[in-house]
Design an enzyme around this catalytic site. Structure first.
Site, short mmCIF file in Angstrom:
data_model
loop_
_atom_site.label_atom_id
_atom_site.label_comp_id
_atom_site.label_asym_id
_atom_site.label_seq_id
_atom_site.Cartn_x
_atom_site.Cartn_y
_atom_site.Cartn_z
N LEU A 102 5.38 -22.64 12.50
CA LEU A 102 6.26 -21.98 11.59
C LEU A 102 5.75 -20.60 11.81
CD1 LEU A 102 5.84 -23.88 8.41
CD2 LEU A 102 8.07 -23.45 9.21
N ASP A 103 6.65 -19.53 11.45
CA ASP A 103 6.31 -18.11 11.84
C ASP A 103 5.33 -17.92 10.80
OD1 ASP A 103 8.29 -18.01 13.67
OD2 ASP A 103 9.83 -17.18 12.18
N LEU A 104 4.70 -16.70 10.97
CA LEU A 104 3.51 -16.11 10.23
C LEU A 104 4.09 -15.66 8.91
CD1 LEU A 104 0.67 -14.86 10.38
CD2 LEU A 104 1.71 -12.59 10.79
N SER A 106 6.51 -17.51 7.47
CA SER A 106 7.09 -18.51 6.85
C SER A 106 6.07 -19.50 6.13
CB SER A 106 7.94 -19.33 7.93
OG SER A 106 8.89 -18.50 8.55
N LYS A 188 16.15 -17.96 10.97
CA LYS A 188 16.48 -16.75 10.58
C LYS A 188 17.71 -16.29 11.45
CE LYS A 188 11.59 -15.81 9.52
NZ LYS A 188 10.48 -15.41 10.27
#
Ligand code: URA
Length: 229
Positions: A102-104, A106, A188
């Protein structure tokens, strides 16, 4: 497995430090104190005691974590705290593969496992494991059909790619999207491609495994079958 390998795998010291460790600590198997670094044990069957307490050992371990925003889906980083920093004793003693980052910024469901083959299988595009995200948008959502039919986005290598949503639902500016692909920043980028800004992104399900009420930063063990049940 040799006792020095077992203990150093569990981060009690390097292989060479374990020699001293065995002298300074009571490491016991079957009421016998272990002093030789080459003592053979079977970690899956034998209980080893360290200073009177059993050493926790298990293979494989499957953890479902509720990743908070601000943590990197990684094992180590110079700049940001990593998801493994959230692990406490005894889970912090193992090395984990992360299945589906997961993104930073998220949050939500993240799988950490000592079973590398399972992590690989979950991540592999051809496995088509569906993942569901709850997304907070900058305004009310109305582009369900476009996302289901497919929308052109750039993947991690800047190549054009047609991304499809399996399911899209929404209530005002909150959307729930299920995809079975895992391109770079895919969710996104899909919403941005139809003119919406993602303010918050939370993964709530991987396969059949649900985040449910797991508090942020916490983790629980699960059985790998739960992903497919
Ligand atoms: N898609 C994104 O854009 N970010 C994530 O963290 C996961 C899926």
């Amino acid at each position: 497995m040799r006792i020095d390998k077992f203990l150093s795998n569990l981060k009690y010291g390097t292989r060479s430090e374990i020699k001293t460790f065995l002298r300074e600590h009571q490491v016991v198997f079957d009421d016998i104190r272990i002093l030789s670094t080459s003592f053979e044990i079977d970690p899956n069957l034998d209980t080893i005691y360290l200073d009177g307490k059993p050493i926790f050992y298990k293979y494989p371990i499957y953890l479902a974590m509720n990743k908070p925003c601000g943590y990197l889906s990684a094992n180590h980083d110079e700049k940001y705290p990593c998801v493994v920093d959230l692990l406490k004793e005894p889970y912090n003693r193992f090395d984990y593969a992360i299945a589906g980052r997961l993104d930073l910024d998220s949050e939500g469901l993240l799988i950490l496992t000592t079973d590398g083959a399972f992590a690989h299988q979950v991540t592999l595009p051809k496995s088509h494991v569906p993942k569901t995200y709850e997304v907070l948008l900058d305004r009310d959502f109305d582009q369900h059909v476009t996302l289901r039919q497919g929308i052109a986005i750039k993947d991690g290598r800047n190549q054009e790619y047609t991304a499809h949503a399996l399911v899209v639902e929404s209530k005002s500016n909150i959307a729930w999207i299920t995809i079975d692909e895992g391109k770079f920043h895919q969710v996104k980028r899909m919403f941005e491609a139809v003119g919406f800004l993602v303010l918050k992104l939370k993964r709530i399900q991987i396969g059949k495994l649900k985040l449910n009420e797991l508090p942020s930063g916490e983790y629980v063990e699960f059985r790998k079958e739960e992903l497919y049940d």
